[in-house]
Design a protein around this motif. Structure first.
Motif, mmCIF file in Angstrom:
data_model
loop_
_atom_site.group_PDB
_atom_site.id
_atom_site.type_symbol
_atom_site.label_atom_id
_atom_site.label_comp_id
_atom_site.label_asym_id
_atom_site.label_seq_id
_atom_site.Cartn_x
_atom_site.Cartn_y
_atom_site.Cartn_z
ATOM 1 N N LEU A 173 -3.744 6.276 12.158
ATOM 2 C CA LEU A 173 -4.501 5.485 11.188
ATOM 3 C C LEU A 173 -4.483 6.142 9.807
ATOM 4 C CD1 LEU A 173 -7.626 4.338 13.253
ATOM 5 C CD2 LEU A 173 -5.574 3.027 12.675
ATOM 6 N N VAL B 231 -1.209 5.223 8.376
ATOM 7 C CA VAL B 231 -1.181 3.826 7.927
ATOM 8 C C VAL B 231 -1.831 3.691 6.556
ATOM 9 C CG1 VAL B 231 -2.104 1.511 8.377
ATOM 10 C CG2 VAL B 231 -1.101 2.835 10.248
ATOM 11 N N GLY B 232 -3.011 4.296 6.397
ATOM 12 C CA GLY B 232 -3.681 4.246 5.106
ATOM 13 C C GLY B 232 -2.876 4.927 4.015
ATOM 14 N N TYR C 98 0.102 2.830 2.866
ATOM 15 C CA TYR C 98 -0.284 1.725 1.984
ATOM 16 C C TYR C 98 -0.465 2.235 0.549
ATOM 17 C CZ TYR C 98 -2.958 -1.876 -0.330
ATOM 18 O OH TYR C 98 -3.384 -2.816 -1.243
ATOM 19 N N LEU D 115 -8.772 5.693 8.272
ATOM 20 C CA LEU D 115 -8.088 4.734 7.404
ATOM 21 C C LEU D 115 -8.374 4.994 5.923
ATOM 22 C CD1 LEU D 115 -8.488 1.348 9.311
ATOM 23 C CD2 LEU D 115 -6.331 2.454 8.684
#
Length: 251
Positions: free
Chosen positions: A44, A47-48, A51, A99
């Protein structure tokens, strides 16, 4: 059961009402469960971070990165505090923390990478390499987690946090402790010391989580233990970024 990690303390595995260690039999905390949840939280974070990284396209995109840095830093702090005080919420708050912290790390990493190409992959490699080496040393008994060892790391961690807070407060008056962010020999030596302290906190975390498993802590503490490890890993990664940037700036 003491740890330098601020989200782990001697009361982490205790029931607030009885003061006794909480145990739930087959629903107790396990090492494998904590490892799996740590891996999930790190995904996670990635993923953050990916981005935020994707939003960076050079100096012109710097204004757009500021909200991501603020959301990640402030949101991460709030979620970390909530998780620390409400451990039963860890299955929800720990993933959210991962995140938003990923947003912060990704934005900051992109900025560092722009200035020092290749620094991010070096910091990531050193972070996980350090974790693996210390875990091996801990499991093999090469590093003994004695009470004096714990006390020393806790005291050193507290000292570093106080220095950072003092430097932050001084910034409002236009002053700062030059050695914290400076690229001089003293500045580099300071960063090396902080990296070592952050790394040794991982050892305390390993020992602390193992103590919780042996005590039969409840299942949700796997999320809390994973959260605590991610907090330390994030700190270690950021300190390695700082150290590597100081070294590269001298080349």
């Amino acid at each position: 059961m003491q740890s330098g990690n601020p989200v782990l303390n001697k009361n982490t595995f205790l029931d607030a009402a009885s003061g006794a260690v909480v145990s739930r039999g087959d629903e107790a905390m396990t090492i494998n469960g904590t490892v799996n949840k740590t891996g999930f939280l790190l995904i996670l974070v990635l993923v953050g971070a990916m981005y935020s990284w994707s939003q960076f396209s050079g100096p012109a995109s710097m204004p757009a990165m500021l909200p991501l840095v603020l959301i990640g830093a402030i949101g991460g702090l709030i979620l970390a505090l909530i998780t620390s005080f409400k451990k039963t919420w860890a299955p929800i708050t720990a993933p959210l923390y991962a995140l938003v912290e990923g947003l912060f790390i990704g934005a900051l990493s992109a900025i560092f990478e722009m200035r020092y190409p290749g620094i991010v992959i070096q910091a990531v490699g050193l972070t996980f390499g350090t974790m693996a080496a210390l875990l091996l040393a801990y499991r093999s008994g090469l590093i003994k987690v004695t009470e004096k060892f714990k006390l020393g790391i806790v005291a050193a961690t507290g000292g570093v946090m106080l220095l950072y807070l003092a430097n932050f407060a001084m910034g409002f008056f236009g002053h700062s402790m030059g050695f914290i962010n400076g690229h001089s020999g003293i500045g580099i030596a300071f960063s090396v010391v902080v990296v070592v302290i952050a790394a040794l906190n991982l050892v305390l975390d390993f020992d602390f989580i193992e103590s919780g498993v042996n005590a039969g802590a409840p299942k949700y503490m796997e999320w809390y233990g994973a959260f605590a490890l991610v907090v330390t890993l994030v700190w270690l990664y950021l300190e390695l970024l700082r150290l590597l940037s100081k070294l590269q700036s001298r080349n």
